[in-house]
Scaffold this active site. Structure first.
Site, PDB file in Angstrom:
ATOM      1  N   GLY A  48       0.781  -1.239   0.000  1.00 45.92           N
ATOM      2  CA  GLY A  48       0.000   0.000   0.000  1.00 45.92           C
ATOM      3  C   GLY A  48       0.809   1.282   0.000  1.00 45.92           C
ATOM      4  O   GLY A  48       0.362   2.300  -0.501  1.00 45.92           O
ATOM      5  N   ASP A 105       0.928   3.463   4.120  1.00 46.37           N
ATOM      6  CA  ASP A 105      -0.271   4.045   3.492  1.00 46.37           C
ATOM      7  C   ASP A 105      -1.307   4.476   4.527  1.00 46.37           C
ATOM      8  O   ASP A 105      -1.822   5.586   4.477  1.00 46.37           O
ATOM      9  CB  ASP A 105      -0.899   3.074   2.480  1.00 46.37           C
ATOM     10  N   ASP A 108      -4.597   1.753  10.801  1.00 43.60           N
ATOM     11  CA  ASP A 108      -5.976   1.427  11.157  1.00 43.60           C
ATOM     12  C   ASP A 108      -5.960   0.945  12.614  1.00 43.60           C
ATOM     13  O   ASP A 108      -5.892   1.758  13.529  1.00 43.60           O
ATOM     14  CB  ASP A 108      -6.435   0.358  10.150  1.00 43.60           C
ATOM     15  N   GLY A 110      -3.444  -0.459  13.978  1.00 48.78           N
ATOM     16  CA  GLY A 110      -2.078  -0.198  14.443  1.00 48.78           C
ATOM     17  C   GLY A 110      -1.260  -1.468  14.623  1.00 48.78           C
ATOM     18  O   GLY A 110      -0.060  -1.397  14.867  1.00 48.78           O
ATOM     19  N   TYR A 111      -1.869  -2.628  14.491  1.00 47.64           N
ATOM     20  CA  TYR A 111      -1.148  -3.888  14.718  1.00 47.64           C
ATOM     21  C   TYR A 111       0.025  -4.057  13.753  1.00 47.64           C
ATOM     22  O   TYR A 111       1.106  -4.490  14.154  1.00 47.64           O
ATOM     23  CB  TYR A 111      -2.097  -5.088  14.575  1.00 47.64           C
ATOM     24  N   LEU A 113       1.788  -1.746  12.159  1.00 47.29           N
ATOM     25  CA  LEU A 113       2.885  -0.825  12.487  1.00 47.29           C
ATOM     26  C   LEU A 113       3.570  -1.173  13.792  1.00 47.29           C
ATOM     27  O   LEU A 113       4.775  -1.019  13.926  1.00 47.29           O
ATOM     28  CB  LEU A 113       2.360   0.608  12.517  1.00 47.29           C
ATOM     29  N   LYS A 136      -6.490   6.436  10.651  1.00 44.38           N
ATOM     30  CA  LYS A 136      -7.859   6.209  11.149  1.00 44.38           C
ATOM     31  C   LYS A 136      -7.760   6.064  12.659  1.00 44.38           C
ATOM     32  O   LYS A 136      -7.695   4.953  13.194  1.00 44.38           O
ATOM     33  CB  LYS A 136      -8.418   4.896  10.581  1.00 44.38           C
ATOM     34  N   ARG A 170      -5.119   0.055  -7.058  1.00 42.42           N
ATOM     35  CA  ARG A 170      -4.058   0.789  -6.360  1.00 42.42           C
ATOM     36  C   ARG A 170      -3.544   1.961  -7.202  1.00 42.42           C
ATOM     37  O   ARG A 170      -2.918   2.877  -6.685  1.00 42.42           O
ATOM     38  CB  ARG A 170      -2.871  -0.142  -6.056  1.00 42.42           C
TER      39      ARG A 170
HETATM   40  P1  IMP Z   1      -3.667  -2.068  10.700  1.00 42.22           P
HETATM   41  O1  IMP Z   1      -5.086  -2.426  11.091  1.00 42.22           O
HETATM   42  O2  IMP Z   1      -3.255  -0.737  11.249  1.00 42.22           O
HETATM   43  O3  IMP Z   1      -2.729  -3.165  11.068  1.00 42.22           O
HETATM   44  O4  IMP Z   1      -3.659  -1.925   9.133  1.00 42.22           O
HETATM   45  C1  IMP Z   1      -3.377  -3.033   8.348  1.00 42.22           C
HETATM   46  C2  IMP Z   1      -3.400  -2.748   6.878  1.00 42.22           C
HETATM   47  O5  IMP Z   1      -4.750  -2.847   6.484  1.00 42.22           O
HETATM   48  C3  IMP Z   1      -2.958  -1.396   6.379  1.00 42.22           C
HETATM   49  O6  IMP Z   1      -1.574  -1.255   6.243  1.00 42.22           O
HETATM   50  C4  IMP Z   1      -3.625  -1.390   5.022  1.00 42.22           C
HETATM   51  O7  IMP Z   1      -2.848  -2.071   4.083  1.00 42.22           O
HETATM   52  C5  IMP Z   1      -4.919  -2.140   5.319  1.00 42.22           C
HETATM   53  N1  IMP Z   1      -6.042  -1.205   5.468  1.00 42.22           N
HETATM   54  C6  IMP Z   1      -6.538  -0.666   6.598  1.00 42.22           C
HETATM   55  N2  IMP Z   1      -7.585   0.148   6.344  1.00 42.22           N
HETATM   56  C7  IMP Z   1      -7.728   0.123   4.991  1.00 42.22           C
HETATM   57  C8  IMP Z   1      -8.627   0.788   4.088  1.00 42.22           C
HETATM   58  O8  IMP Z   1      -9.515   1.567   4.454  1.00 42.22           O
HETATM   59  N3  IMP Z   1      -8.451   0.486   2.768  1.00 42.22           N
HETATM   60  C9  IMP Z   1      -7.480  -0.370   2.304  1.00 42.22           C
HETATM   61  N4  IMP Z   1      -6.633  -0.985   3.110  1.00 42.22           N
HETATM   62  C10 IMP Z   1      -6.742  -0.738   4.431  1.00 42.22           C
HETATM   63 MG    MG Z   2      -0.342  -1.053   4.397  1.00 40.56          MG
END
Ligand code: IMP
Ligand code: MG
Length: 187
Positions: A48, A105, A108, A110-111, A113, A136, A170
């Site tokens: 992303g 990108d 969300d 945060g897991y 990162l 987010k 993308r």
């Molecule tokens: P996390 O929940 O912070 O671990 O995010 C995991 C990954 O989910 C991100 O790096 C994105 O690749 C994907 N992701 C989270 N939210 C969205 C969205 O709204 N659209 C597309 N991909 C998303």
């Molecule tokens: Mg990502």
């Protein structure tokens, strides 16, 4: 002929001009902050972060290297993180004593990162910071220090400019909100 993505596009959340203007600002800020650092390494989180990183890199006036890392969460739920994250592809660069800036990108839960930060931290970089295009905040499950944020957005599923919709779109130059109902009709 209608373009395929228009079916799933509820609205354009961030138009191309706004994205590019903000990325130029972030690049200028990063250039200022790292002006006296001679060993900056940008690490793009695939897939992303790829569009963002290539545009951001062109606005950073400090000499820097780039590398790539891929991580994914696994378990149930394709559109939300589970907390279990695995490393799919590691960087080839040395990390020790370098100034590392992670380019992502979206944050969300945060897991992802958290996992990336923990993985890199043990390799003893001189500094470790994070630049995310989108944040987010309302969805955060684990604490993530935010150094550079492009845009804070609401809890909507977005696509384009690196973010995928089932691995497609993308390449769109803007960030769009997914029309969940239209998507549901196709599942
Ligand atoms: P996390 O929940 O912070 O671990 O995010 C995991 C990954 O989910 C991100 O790096 C994105 O690749 C994907 N992701 C989270 N939210 C969205 C969205 O709204 N659209 C597309 N991909 C998303
Ligand atoms: Mg990502």
């Amino acid at each position: 002929m209608p373009k395929a993505h228009e079916k799933f596009l509820k609205e354009i959340l961030i138009p191309e001009n706004d994205l590019q203007a903000r990325i130029a600002e972030l690049g200028a800020q990063i250039s200022k902050d790292y002006a006296d650092k001679d060993d900056l390494l940008l690490i793009c989180i695939l897939k992303g972060g790829v569009m963002f990183m290539t545009d951001l890199s062109r606005h950073i006036t400090v000499p820097h290297a780039i590398d790539f890392m891929a991580a994914s969460s696994y378990g149930v739920g394709a559109r939300s993180s589970t907390g279990r994250v695995r490393l799919d592809m590691d960087v080839t660069s040395q990390i020790r004593d370098r100034h590392v800036l992670i380019v992502e990108d979206i944050i969300d839960s945060g897991y992802t990162l958290r996992f990336v930060l923990d993985t890199l931290k043990v390799r003893q970089p001189a500094s470790l910071r994070l630049c995310t295009l989108l944040n987010k905040q309302s969805r955060r499950a684990v604490d993530i220090p935010l150094d550079y944020v492009g845009f804070n957005i609401e809890n909507k599923f977005v696509f384009g400019y690196g973010l995928d919709l089932d691995e497609k779109y993308r390449n769109l130059p803007f960030i769009g909100v997914v029309d969940i109902e239209e998507l549901g009709n196709n599942d």
